[in-house]
Design a protein around this motif. Structure first.
Motif, PDB file in Angstrom:
ATOM      1  N   ALA A  53       5.131  29.455  20.109  1.00 10.08           N
ATOM      2  CA  ALA A  53       5.839  28.467  20.927  1.00 10.08           C
ATOM      3  C   ALA A  53       7.267  28.360  20.432  1.00 10.08           C
ATOM      4  O   ALA A  53       7.557  28.625  19.254  1.00 10.08           O
ATOM      5  N   THR A  80       3.892  32.771  24.577  1.00  9.23           N
ATOM      6  CA  THR A  80       4.687  31.698  23.996  1.00  9.23           C
ATOM      7  C   THR A  80       4.671  30.507  24.950  1.00  9.23           C
ATOM      8  O   THR A  80       4.091  30.569  26.036  1.00  9.23           O
ATOM      9  N   LYS A  81       5.289  29.401  24.506  1.00 11.36           N
ATOM     10  CA  LYS A  81       5.218  28.156  25.264  1.00 11.36           C
ATOM     11  C   LYS A  81       6.584  27.502  25.328  1.00 11.36           C
ATOM     12  O   LYS A  81       7.463  27.794  24.513  1.00 11.36           O
ATOM     13  N   HIS A 121       3.750  23.805  27.548  1.00 11.76           N
ATOM     14  CA  HIS A 121       3.249  23.351  26.249  1.00 11.76           C
ATOM     15  C   HIS A 121       2.850  21.871  26.289  1.00 11.76           C
ATOM     16  O   HIS A 121       3.624  20.998  25.923  1.00 11.76           O
TER      17      HIS A 121
END
Length: 327
Positions: A53, A80-81, A121
């Motif tokens: 992230a 990923t975030k 996220h």
């Protein structure tokens, strides 16, 4: 290592993968050399998927992944975030302009032209229900900046809404022996919709390793110290929402799962791997030994149906009532 298809995508990812929060920060002291060795050890064992992230060490875990996977970009998949650098409740934080900015920054740190899985996220439920962010992600997918997108959710209700009202390819959820609620409705729905499940906090922030006692103290920059009661973010992200001393008691009552499975860590991860809906479990790590310990989980003894029923009963009767926070 076995590989599972992530929902309806063409991504085949290892059934045990790794999250990189711990090597980025908020888990006490970090050691980049140990982290890079751990990443290499994981890849050597067949792990082909890593979750990160933009806020893990404020991008540092993304940079470590770039270094570790250089030359292996087509082989190693990265998720990923975004959104937690801004106000997660503000619709402007999910605009095309803002999300594109987050994405470009992550691509630079990852040294890639495309993200395999781009995840929101843990946004607020209001943002999920509004749905505009999914239109943004569809456009980024059309542009080739991302291959697929997903959502990291805090609650079953959020996850069910995503399944019915978006084209998300994956859900990331808190799931472990001490937090089994997703088994009831969310996982069957994910199977029906052909959406992948990534299981985070699989060891309940270390409770299920069997290594802690009630007197254990954590470093000040470790979220297990500063977020024990949800002071910084959702309490569920720390010890799965359990109060620490209660979590210790419950994990001690589970010590039998290590029988014939080498240790608690491997036994706890194996239980998750056995769940039909789970595409991949993503424990964290800070060094080579932890990577090796986690990877062994794929080879230890399966649970019998009777053991699975026993664990379900234990959760329902002894754990569920003690979980704090929304879930």
């Amino acid at each position: 290592m076995k590989y599972n298809r992530l929902g309806s995508t063409d991504l085949e990812i290892s059934e045990l993968s790794f999250g990189t929060w711990a090597i980025g920060g908020s888990w006490g002291k970090t050691d980049d050399r140990a982290a890079l060795k751990g990443l290499q050890t994981a890849m050597d064992a067949g792990v082909n998927f890593f979750d990160t992230a933009d806020v893990y060490g404020m991008g540092h875990s993304e940079e470590l992944l770039a270094e570790a996977t250089k030359g292996k970009e087509s082989e190693i998949k990265i998720a990923t975030k975004f959104c937690r650098q801004g106000d997660i409740n503000d619709p402007a934080n999910y605009s095309m302009e803002q999300v594109s900015s987050y994405l470009e920054d992550s691509l630079k740190r990852l040294n890639r032209d495309q993200v395999d899985l781009y995840q929101i996220h843990c946004p607020s439920f209001e943002i999920i229900k509004d749905g505009s962010v999914f239109e943004v992600l569809e456009k980024l997918k059309e542009q080739g900046k991302i291959r697929y997108y997903g959502v990291s959710v805090e609650t079953v209700e959020e996850g069910l809404h995503v399944l019915k009202n978006s084209n998300a390819s994956a859900l990331q959820v808190i799931f472990n022996i001490l937090r089994q609620k997703p088994l009831d409705k969310l996982f069957p729905a994910a199977i029906e919709e052909n959406v992948g499940i990534l299981a985070r906090v699989p060891l309940a922030s270390g409770l299920l390793t069997g290594k802690f006692n009630r007197d254990h103290t954590f470093e000040e920059d470790d979220h297990r110290h500063f977020n024990q009661d949800g002071e910084a973010f959702n309490v569920g992200e720390t010890f799965g929402g359990l109060e620490f001393s209660k979590g210790i008691e419950l994990s001690q009552n589970l010590s039998w799962i290590a029988d014939e499975r080498e240790n608690m860590t491997r036994a706890a991860l194996k239980w998750i791997i056995q769940q039909e809906a789970v595409t991949s479990v993503i424990p964290g790590f800070r060094n080579v030994q932890q990577v090796k310990d986690n990877i062994r989980a794929v080879d230890v003894k399966d649970y019998s149906q009777e053991e699975l029923r026993r664990l379900r009963k234990f959760y329902n009767e002894e754990v569920h009532a003690h979980i704090r926070g929304v879930y």
